[in-house]
Scaffold this active site. Structure first.
Site, PDB file in Angstrom:
ATOM      1  N   THR A  70      38.339  49.659  37.552  1.00 36.83           N
ATOM      2  CA  THR A  70      37.291  48.753  38.029  1.00 36.83           C
ATOM      3  C   THR A  70      37.420  48.595  39.539  1.00 36.83           C
ATOM      4  O   THR A  70      38.530  48.684  40.081  1.00 36.83           O
ATOM      5  CB  THR A  70      37.393  47.368  37.361  1.00 36.83           C
ATOM      6  OG1 THR A  70      36.408  46.496  37.920  1.00 36.83           O
ATOM      7  CG2 THR A  70      38.766  46.751  37.540  1.00 36.83           C
ATOM      8  N   ASP A  71      36.304  48.326  40.188  1.00 39.46           N
ATOM      9  CA  ASP A  71      36.371  48.066  41.628  1.00 39.46           C
ATOM     10  C   ASP A  71      36.920  46.672  41.906  1.00 39.46           C
ATOM     11  O   ASP A  71      37.228  46.333  43.043  1.00 39.46           O
ATOM     12  CB  ASP A  71      35.019  48.268  42.298  1.00 39.46           C
ATOM     13  CG  ASP A  71      33.915  47.394  41.727  1.00 39.46           C
ATOM     14  OD1 ASP A  71      34.148  46.680  40.730  1.00 39.46           O
ATOM     15  OD2 ASP A  71      32.801  47.434  42.276  1.00 39.46           O
ATOM     16  N   GLU A  72      37.126  45.860  40.867  1.00 36.32           N
ATOM     17  CA  GLU A  72      37.708  44.523  41.053  1.00 36.32           C
ATOM     18  C   GLU A  72      39.173  44.569  41.483  1.00 36.32           C
ATOM     19  O   GLU A  72      39.718  43.562  41.920  1.00 36.32           O
ATOM     20  CB  GLU A  72      37.544  43.690  39.785  1.00 36.32           C
ATOM     21  CG  GLU A  72      36.088  43.349  39.523  1.00 36.32           C
ATOM     22  CD  GLU A  72      35.909  42.361  38.392  1.00 36.32           C
ATOM     23  OE1 GLU A  72      36.725  41.427  38.284  1.00 36.32           O
ATOM     24  OE2 GLU A  72      34.957  42.531  37.623  1.00 36.32           O
ATOM     25  N   TYR A  94      42.761  39.892  34.918  1.00 34.79           N
ATOM     26  CA  TYR A  94      42.065  41.129  34.528  1.00 34.79           C
ATOM     27  C   TYR A  94      42.267  42.207  35.584  1.00 34.79           C
ATOM     28  O   TYR A  94      42.742  43.310  35.296  1.00 34.79           O
ATOM     29  CB  TYR A  94      40.578  40.861  34.316  1.00 34.79           C
ATOM     30  CG  TYR A  94      39.740  42.115  34.295  1.00 34.79           C
ATOM     31  CD1 TYR A  94      39.884  43.042  33.263  1.00 34.79           C
ATOM     32  CD2 TYR A  94      38.818  42.391  35.290  1.00 34.79           C
ATOM     33  CE1 TYR A  94      39.133  44.207  33.244  1.00 34.79           C
ATOM     34  CE2 TYR A  94      38.062  43.545  35.271  1.00 34.79           C
ATOM     35  CZ  TYR A  94      38.221  44.450  34.250  1.00 34.79           C
ATOM     36  OH  TYR A  94      37.478  45.599  34.233  1.00 34.79           O
ATOM     37  N   LYS A  98      44.467  45.816  35.490  1.00 38.99           N
ATOM     38  CA  LYS A  98      43.833  47.107  35.759  1.00 38.99           C
ATOM     39  C   LYS A  98      44.520  47.792  36.943  1.00 38.99           C
ATOM     40  O   LYS A  98      44.738  48.995  36.928  1.00 38.99           O
ATOM     41  CB  LYS A  98      42.333  46.940  36.027  1.00 38.99           C
ATOM     42  CG  LYS A  98      41.528  46.453  34.829  1.00 38.99           C
ATOM     43  CD  LYS A  98      41.618  47.377  33.637  1.00 38.99           C
ATOM     44  CE  LYS A  98      40.624  48.484  33.744  1.00 38.99           C
ATOM     45  NZ  LYS A  98      40.563  49.328  32.535  1.00 38.99           N
TER      46      LYS A  98
END
Length: 182
Positions: A70-72, A94, A98
């Site tokens: 994810t880009d998060e 989260y 990741k």
């Protein structure tokens, strides 16, 4: 499939590539109960990597891993959008799990020379796939067959506003690039 035990996935010996998608997602749920995210996104990835490594060593099958992250993992952006050269700065359980999975995969690439690609949620890496590994999936046995994506999915994408170039990228160009390993 939820990867929670290494013996569950030893059937990988016949695979060419494995796609690892989000087992646990949603930032709010990670704040309420981070344990599930640690089990799925870190321990699950560890078990996946160990299974690939076993197949590589014991059966000489060099399975390719395509990990969708994810880009998060880059944290909150002040302006613009991130790219894969940004430093990791996760801001929730989260995104931290990741990021941990991404780093674990990078360590296995370097240490054990596994073939892997990490995608951090960018559009040039979106792909559409269709499983045809069983004969009942083939059109001659009543399944969708090899043409399902071109005959059914591509027209639906066009109806929903995708341009021809976007459809071509998702169906042809992105998978070709993602499945090419040096």
């Amino acid at each position: 499939m939820l990867i929670n035990d290494i013996y569950t996935i030893r059937s990988f010996i016949y695979y060419v590539a494995v796609f690892n998608l989000a087992a646990e997602s949603h930032v709010d749920r990670s704040i309420d109960k981070p344990e599930n995210f640690i089990k799925s996104n870190i321990l699950g990835v560890y078990n996946l990597l160990e299974s690939i490594l076993i197949c590589q060593k014991k059966f000489r099958n060099n399975i390719k891993l395509i990990h969708v992250s994810t880009d998060e993992v880059y944290g909150d952006l002040v302006n613009g959008k991130s790219d894969e050269n940004f430093p990791y700065n996760p801001s929730s359980p989260y995104s931290a799990t990741k990021a941990g999975a991404d780093h674990l995969i990078k360590a296995y690439i370097r240490t054990y020379k596994i073939s892997a690609l990490i995608s951090n949620g960018f559009g040039d890496k979106i792909v559409v796939s269709h499983d045809i590994c069983h004969k009942h999936s083939m059109s001659s046995y009543g399944g969708h067959g090899y043409s399902h994506i071109l005959e059914n999915i591509a027209p639906r994408m066009a109806q929903r506003g995708f341009t021809k170039d976007q459809i071509n990228a998702i169906i042809i160009e992105n998978p070709a690039r993602l499945l090419t390993f040096s």
